[in-house]
Scaffold this motif. Structure first.
Motif, mmCIF file in Angstrom:
data_model
loop_
_atom_site.group_PDB
_atom_site.id
_atom_site.type_symbol
_atom_site.label_atom_id
_atom_site.label_comp_id
_atom_site.label_asym_id
_atom_site.label_seq_id
_atom_site.Cartn_x
_atom_site.Cartn_y
_atom_site.Cartn_z
ATOM 1 N N UNK A 66 0.767 -1.232 0.050
ATOM 2 C CA UNK A 66 0.056 0.026 -0.043
ATOM 3 C C UNK A 66 0.854 1.413 -0.019
ATOM 4 N N UNK A 67 0.077 2.362 -0.328
ATOM 5 C CA UNK A 67 0.904 3.772 -0.381
ATOM 6 C C UNK A 67 0.092 4.615 0.695
ATOM 7 N N UNK A 68 0.733 5.034 1.812
ATOM 8 C CA UNK A 68 0.071 5.463 2.935
ATOM 9 C C UNK A 68 0.451 7.139 3.091
ATOM 10 N N UNK A 69 -0.472 7.942 3.346
ATOM 11 C CA UNK A 69 -0.323 9.140 3.518
ATOM 12 C C UNK A 69 -0.648 9.636 4.846
ATOM 13 N N UNK A 70 0.087 10.162 5.665
ATOM 14 C CA UNK A 70 -0.142 10.545 7.219
ATOM 15 C C UNK A 70 -0.189 12.200 7.151
ATOM 16 N N UNK A 71 -1.047 12.651 7.827
ATOM 17 C CA UNK A 71 -1.278 13.898 8.279
ATOM 18 C C UNK A 71 -0.757 14.120 9.746
ATOM 19 N N UNK A 77 0.003 12.953 15.268
ATOM 20 C CA UNK A 77 -0.751 12.105 14.270
ATOM 21 C C UNK A 77 -2.108 12.984 13.939
ATOM 22 N N UNK A 78 -2.652 13.120 12.871
ATOM 23 C CA UNK A 78 -3.987 13.837 12.888
ATOM 24 C C UNK A 78 -4.982 12.959 11.966
ATOM 25 N N UNK A 79 -4.126 12.100 11.128
ATOM 26 C CA UNK A 79 -5.065 11.297 10.206
ATOM 27 C C UNK A 79 -3.910 10.639 9.266
ATOM 28 N N UNK A 80 -4.885 9.730 8.443
ATOM 29 C CA UNK A 80 -4.333 8.850 7.440
ATOM 30 C C UNK A 80 -4.883 8.453 6.357
ATOM 31 N N UNK A 81 -4.452 8.093 5.060
ATOM 32 C CA UNK A 81 -5.260 7.195 3.822
ATOM 33 C C UNK A 81 -4.255 6.241 3.551
ATOM 34 N N UNK A 102 -9.657 16.884 14.942
ATOM 35 C CA UNK A 102 -9.382 17.480 13.382
ATOM 36 C C UNK A 102 -10.483 17.130 12.511
ATOM 37 N N UNK A 103 -11.543 16.451 13.140
ATOM 38 C CA UNK A 103 -12.697 16.412 12.065
ATOM 39 C C UNK A 103 -13.491 17.718 12.027
ATOM 40 N N UNK A 104 -13.802 17.816 10.936
ATOM 41 C CA UNK A 104 -14.729 19.146 10.495
ATOM 42 C C UNK A 104 -13.705 20.267 10.205
ATOM 43 N N UNK A 105 -12.361 19.886 9.881
ATOM 44 C CA UNK A 105 -11.369 20.925 9.547
ATOM 45 C C UNK A 105 -11.264 20.918 7.888
ATOM 46 N N UNK A 106 -11.541 19.832 7.450
ATOM 47 C CA UNK A 106 -11.067 19.668 5.817
ATOM 48 C C UNK A 106 -9.941 18.733 5.752
ATOM 49 N N UNK A 107 -9.592 18.192 6.698
ATOM 50 C CA UNK A 107 -8.657 17.307 6.676
ATOM 51 C C UNK A 107 -8.718 16.002 6.156
ATOM 52 N N UNK A 108 -9.871 15.433 6.197
ATOM 53 C CA UNK A 108 -10.467 14.253 5.502
ATOM 54 C C UNK A 108 -10.539 14.464 3.813
ATOM 55 N N UNK A 109 -10.741 15.648 3.455
ATOM 56 C CA UNK A 109 -10.845 16.052 2.172
ATOM 57 C C UNK A 109 -9.403 15.970 1.681
ATOM 58 N N UNK A 110 -8.303 16.756 2.632
ATOM 59 C CA UNK A 110 -7.154 16.862 2.224
ATOM 60 C C UNK A 110 -6.362 15.468 2.100
ATOM 61 N N UNK A 111 -6.755 14.692 3.030
ATOM 62 C CA UNK A 111 -6.226 13.219 2.706
ATOM 63 C C UNK A 111 -6.786 12.314 1.650
ATOM 64 N N UNK A 112 -8.037 12.810 1.267
ATOM 65 C CA UNK A 112 -8.784 12.090 0.083
ATOM 66 C C UNK A 112 -8.080 12.653 -1.242
ATOM 67 N N UNK A 113 -7.791 14.044 -1.130
ATOM 68 C CA UNK A 113 -7.083 14.491 -2.357
ATOM 69 C C UNK A 113 -5.702 14.137 -2.766
ATOM 70 N N UNK A 114 -4.987 13.823 -1.393
ATOM 71 C CA UNK A 114 -3.521 13.177 -1.331
ATOM 72 C C UNK A 114 -3.815 11.764 -2.362
#
Length: 175
Positions: A66-71, A77-81, A102-114
């Motif tokens: 897998x390819x993993x991105x961390x925020x 640690x704030x999130x990962x995909x 960190x929910x509701x800050x746009x971080x989920x969208x940023x991870x999804x974009x990555x």
């Protein structure tokens, strides 16, 4: 909020227990099929807590793994995909999690974009993922990003949680 998203390797991969998927369910997706098209609405439910354990930390760093991105925010640690190549040649979001603060800050969208950018750069025809009908915030994010609800499975969780009434929802973003 200062957040950095980076591709993970063996040296900078946080452990799974540093991520929390605990959330309060307040609504569910209700499915219907109209003219062979899957549609849904959202209904409120009596609130209950849901906790999905984070996956094992064996990310399988290799050419085919897998390819993993961390925020991270201020070193925390704030999130990962976690992205995979799926059997049908689509990129697959195997895991996405944003820690509660960190929910509701746009971080989920940023991870999804990555993850989507990685899929584009890797020449996949699109991205697919699966979530549950009681994770309405995730469903809303995917729909806003352009994913289309394309399938469901009412029995996929029955072996691991026999009393579960969850429905797996399959979303696709075709490039």
């Amino acid at each position: 909020m200062d957040v950095i998203i980076h591709k993970a390797d063996m040296q900078n991969a946080p452990k799974a227990n540093e991520f929390s998927r605990k959330f309060i369910v307040r609504s569910r997706v209700v499915l219907e099929i109209e003219k062979e098209q899957l549609k849904y609405s959202v209904v409120e439910v009596d609130p209950y807590e849901r906790d999905i354990p984070a996956e094992d930390t064996n990310y399988g760093f290799s050419e085919t793994g897998p390819t993993v991105f961390f925020a991270e925010s201020n070193g925390k640690p704030a999130g990962r995909i976690k992205m995979l190549e799926w059997w049908n040649q689509f990129a697959y979001v195997d895991d996405i999690v944003v820690n509660s603060e960190f929910r509701g800050t746009g971080l989920g969208r940023a991870l999804l974009e990555s993850g989507i950018q990685w899929a584009h750069e890797s020449n996949f025809p699109g991205v697919m993922l699966e979530t549950q009908d009681d994770n309405v915030p995730a469903c809303t994010l995917y729909q806003k990003y352009g994913f289309v609800l394309s399938g469901f499975d009412r029995n996929v969780y029955k072996a691991v949680r026999p009393n579960s009434n969850e429905t797996a929802l399959f979303w696709y973003l075709i490039f």
